[in-house]
Design a protein around this motif. Structure first.
Motif: not given
Length: 311
Positions: A66, A209, A230, A233
């Motif tokens: 992120p 995600h 997150w 991922p």
């Protein structure tokens, strides 16, 4: 953690001041579903922050993704702040670490719902993630979709385990699993068939995600839509994320008009319907396996498998 572990907030305040220059005067514990982390709403004379203390060694890749998206201009992402040393986590004693994010007042979309404009904003934000090009940066550091259905191994372990369970909940669940064994075996078999088909098709892997359901979409009080959570991922076909929009009932049922609003923001894209079906099977298989392992306290299931769906 769902309950406050009673950490020394004075020591946390010292760490926040030393690592981030944050003067913290109030800590409010925030219950969460990560069993290996304690979260706090932190307030001070200069602002408000969200701090998380992680227990045990943890990969920093879920923090870096992120942060990289935000740095690349994808603004609908809540990312960790950097310490004075430039890191995304500050080490603490006893193999713990501290992560800090700006505090954003709001509610998740499962509770708050989203307006037409917010659905469009969510769509455009997720498209920006998929089009970010960051898959090359994280190519050697994130799991890559292989359509191998790893969740099947956990569920099969649970189905074949015959412990001397004591609790009434475990007894009832064991009976349910036995009664549903034919259906579960058929579901696993169908998912594996789809996986074999999908492995033979060209599916570009993008940054996903991988758990972007309504509970991981924060609807801020100021109207912004922020993607949070997150923790896992991966590089996968975009259908891995679109699963949570197209006919989804995960966390919150997505209505047809909401799906239409989303794609007005996301834009035109060709979706492989068999990939969506595969991922729907995968999610069901994972949910049954992980939840059953928790209830039955199966020692044969690795704890990391049980904890992997902690968001």
């Amino acid at each position: 953690m769902l309950e406050d572990p009673g950490l020394d907030t004075r020591a946390l305040a010292d760490s926040l001041r030393a690592a981030y220059g944050i003067g913290a005067s109030r800590f409010t514990f925030v219950p969460g579903h990560d069993p290996q982390a304690a979260a706090y709403d932190v307030a001070g004379p200069d602002g408000r922050w969200f701090a998380k203390v992680r227990f045990g060694p943890r990969s920093d890749v879920p923090l870096e993704v992120p942060r990289a998206l935000l740095d690349a201009g994808v603004t609908n992402v809540l990312a960790p702040m950097r310490t004075h040393a430039g890191t995304l986590a500050h080490p603490l004693p006893d193999d713990r670490s501290l992560v800090v994010q700006p505090f954003v007042a709001g509610r998740d979309a499962m509770v708050a719902g989203m307006s037409a404009a917010q659905w469009r904003g969510f769509g455009s934000a997720l498209r920006a993630v998929h089009d970010s090009g960051l898959e090359e940066r994280f190519a050697d550091r994130l799991p890559v979709e292989s359509f191998a259905l790893p969740s099947a191994a956990v569920l099969r372990t649970v189905l074949d385990w015959a412990p001397s369970v004591r609790s009434s909940q475990a007894v009832r669940l064991r009976a349910f699993l036995d009664d549903a064994r034919d259906w579960i075996d058929a579901a696993i078999g169908r998912a594996e068939e789809l996986g074999a088909v999908l492995r033979g098709r060209p599916h570009p892997r993008v940054l996903c995600h991988a758990d972007i359901h309504a509970a991981n979409v924060l609807v801020a009080d100021d109207g912004r839509i922020l993607m949070v959570g997150w923790d896992g991922p991966m590089l996968a076909p975009r259908e891995r994320d679109l699963l949570f929009v197209i006919g989804s009932r995960i966390a919150r049922a997505v209505q047809p008009h909401e799906e239409a609003w989303f794609f007005e923001g996301y834009g035109a894209v060709e979706v492989d319907p068999e990939a969506i079906v595969y991922y729907r099977y995968e999610r069901i298989i994972e949910d049954i396996g992980v939840d059953a392992a928790i209830v039955l306290a199966d020692p044969a299931v690795p704890r990391r498998a049980v904890q992997s769906r902690s968001t």
